[in-house]
Design an enzyme around this catalytic site. Structure first.
Site, PDB file in Angstrom:
ATOM      1  N   THR A 270       0.827  -1.207   0.000  1.00 39.70           N
ATOM      2  CA  THR A 270       0.000   0.000   0.000  1.00 39.70           C
ATOM      3  C   THR A 270       0.865   1.262   0.000  1.00 39.70           C
ATOM      4  O   THR A 270       0.578   2.221  -0.718  1.00 39.70           O
ATOM      5  CB  THR A 270      -0.950   0.010   1.201  1.00 39.70           C
ATOM      6  OG1 THR A 270      -0.193  -0.218   2.400  1.00 39.70           O
ATOM      7  CG2 THR A 270      -1.999  -1.077   1.078  1.00 39.70           C
ATOM      8  N   PHE A 393      -7.582   5.456   4.476  1.00 39.17           N
ATOM      9  CA  PHE A 393      -7.280   4.487   5.530  1.00 39.17           C
ATOM     10  C   PHE A 393      -8.546   3.974   6.205  1.00 39.17           C
ATOM     11  O   PHE A 393      -8.504   3.434   7.307  1.00 39.17           O
ATOM     12  CB  PHE A 393      -6.366   5.126   6.580  1.00 39.17           C
ATOM     13  CG  PHE A 393      -5.023   5.548   6.042  1.00 39.17           C
ATOM     14  CD1 PHE A 393      -4.003   4.614   5.875  1.00 39.17           C
ATOM     15  CD2 PHE A 393      -4.777   6.868   5.683  1.00 39.17           C
ATOM     16  CE1 PHE A 393      -2.767   4.993   5.378  1.00 39.17           C
ATOM     17  CE2 PHE A 393      -3.540   7.254   5.176  1.00 39.17           C
ATOM     18  CZ  PHE A 393      -2.532   6.310   5.024  1.00 39.17           C
ATOM     19  N   CYS A 400      -7.353   2.251   9.743  1.00 41.25           N
ATOM     20  CA  CYS A 400      -6.096   1.514   9.637  1.00 41.25           C
ATOM     21  C   CYS A 400      -5.180   1.807  10.822  1.00 41.25           C
ATOM     22  O   CYS A 400      -4.826   2.965  11.075  1.00 41.25           O
ATOM     23  CB  CYS A 400      -5.394   1.879   8.336  1.00 41.25           C
ATOM     24  SG  CYS A 400      -3.764   1.145   8.162  1.00 41.25           S
TER      25      CYS A 400
END
Length: 453
Positions: A270, A393, A400
């Site tokens: 990512t 996120f 996250c």
């Protein structure tokens, strides 16, 4: 379906006609973004049926309800779990309810500001090594996506398994790539809503690499338990020391392994994608690149960026934020409704699939001005962005856990690279965004490399 309008960076042309199941499945297996209807850019919710009812939600208030206010009523979809569970078990990313909560509480201190800051020297060292490799390409083109994957994998493996010589990084990297390539595509069985116990053929093919990866991680954990603590604890040390303050529960070996593999799988590609797309966008708009380089050179004065420089590099952070808007790595989230509900005035039934097409949300004509344009000034100090209109996120309790880690790493690496090199586009090789599990640049990110003045 490509949209090659040159005034905007590469974007996907969304669906403008009604598709049947097989046509939708073929598109989803090729590029999940291509199943998003173009009308999703213009209204808060789109509803349809493909095997079973689905709803795409682009309204920040409804998204707040899904991700924060009614979290337990909208768990992750079975499709998401089926894809990820063979690799990362019932770890933080997959677990639900009480099992997720105790793990989140136990792992939260791992990503405290202090612990993340302590890991910054590893990121700085990786930035230096990356620059050395990039320098070897001066005067010609290089695939900066491949380079960023190498750089961020060095970071995640160093901060996860520092000092463990028995850890075969190349084997882990190969196993992750093989797993994503063979299992991440949507199955016809998923589309038709067949029960999760019905095997998905493609996902049976990848079990060997996953078993090897899990066995290797188990061995590293066992070895670490027998060793004295190091000077600066890495992620494995911190996870092993973690304890849920409410239940006093700590992770056993399999739970440690699944969460470590989660951080490795989720934590390196990512960030690599974010950096690769950011470098492309800086080549796309050289005025942005020039300003970013001036800022980075002014702050760094020839040295490598560190955690202490983050506060002095706001424009680099703006570039990262805008990159995450245009090309969010997790560009499509999926939930399954558990109870009767209403979103944007539309009834939601138990079992309905509720999708958050982050790619469309970030380009909504209702929420953003000139949304397909690359404009880091959207995130300048004092600018207001609805937090549920911008979800690189996720958000809510399940935001996250590694967000601050990822942002710190991205700013350190991007600032260091831009301070030393200049990038320009390679004619005819602009990357095209393709979403399978993450939003990858098809064909890589090829840029011409020159040393900066």
């Amino acid at each position: 379906m490509k949209d090659n309008t040159s005034t905007y960076p590469p974007r996907v042309k969304l669906v403008t006609e009604k598709w049947g199941i097989l046509q939708s499945l073929r598109a989803a297996q090729r590029n999940l973004i291509e199943i998003i209807p173009e009308i999703a850019l213009h209204q808060p919710i789109v509803t349809g049926k493909m095997g079973k009812p689905w709803h795409m939600v682009m309204d920040p208030d409804a998204i707040r309800q899904i991700l924060r206010d009614r979290l337990d009523d909208y768990p992750k979809s079975d499709v998401t779990k089926n894809i990820l569970r063979p690799a990362i078990g019932d770890s933080l990313f997959v677990a639900e309810g009480a099992h997720w909560r105790w793990q989140r509480r136990a792992a939260a201190p791992v990503f405290s500001h202090r612990n993340v800051a302590n890991l910054a020297p590893i990121m700085s060292a990786a930035a230096d090594r990356s620059c050395a490799r990039i320098d070897a390409h001066v005067g010609r083109a290089a695939d900066m996506y491949a380079e960023m994957v190498t750089s961020t994998f060095e970071v995640i493996s160093d901060v996860t398994f520092s000092g463990d010589e028995g850890f075969d990084r190349a084997a882990i990297h190969k196993a992750i790539d093989g797993y994503i390539d063979s299992t991440a595509k949507v199955s016809l069985f998923d589309v038709l809503g067949l029960p999760t116990w019905v095997p998905r053929p493609g996902r049976l093919m990848s079990s060997g690499g996953m078993k090897t990866m899990k066995s290797m991680a188990d061995g590293v954990i066992s070895n670490r338990k027998a060793k004295p603590d190091g000077e600066v604890p890495d992620l494995l040390d911190l996870l092993m020391a973690g304890e849920d303050p409410e239940t006093k529960r700590s992770m056993n070996t399999s739970e440690l392994r699944d969460n470590l593999l989660t951080f490795i799988v989720a934590g390196h590609e990512t960030t690599a994608l974010t950096l690769a797309w950011a470098l492309y966008l800086c080549a796309f708009d050289e005025s942005v690149q020039d300003r970013a380089r001036d800022d980075a050179q002014s702050v760094l004065q020839g040295r490598t960026a560190t955690e202490g420089d983050l506060k002095d590099l706001p424009y680099i952070r703006q570039i990262i934020d805008e990159t995450l808007r245009l090309y969010p790595p997790a560009a499509f989230l999926s939930r399954t409704a558990q109870v009767q509900d209403e979103l944007c005035g539309r009834p939601i039934a138990p079992g309905d699939t509720v999708m958050l097409p982050v790619y469309a949300l970030h380009r909504s004509r209702m929420l953003w001005d000139d949304p397909d344009a690359f404009d880091p000034e959207r995130f300048a100090k004092g600018k207001k962005v609805d937090r549920f209109a911008y979800l690189p996120f996720g958000d809510g309790p399940r935001i996250c856990i590694g967000m601050s880690f990822a942002v710190q790493e991205a700013v350190i690496i991007l600032a260091t690279i831009l301070s030393r090199f200049k990038f320009t586009r390679v004619k005819g090789k602009d990357p095209y965004p393709v979403l399978i599990l993450t939003l990858r640049p098809e064909g890589g990110v090829w840029l011409n490399v020159e040393r900066a003045d």
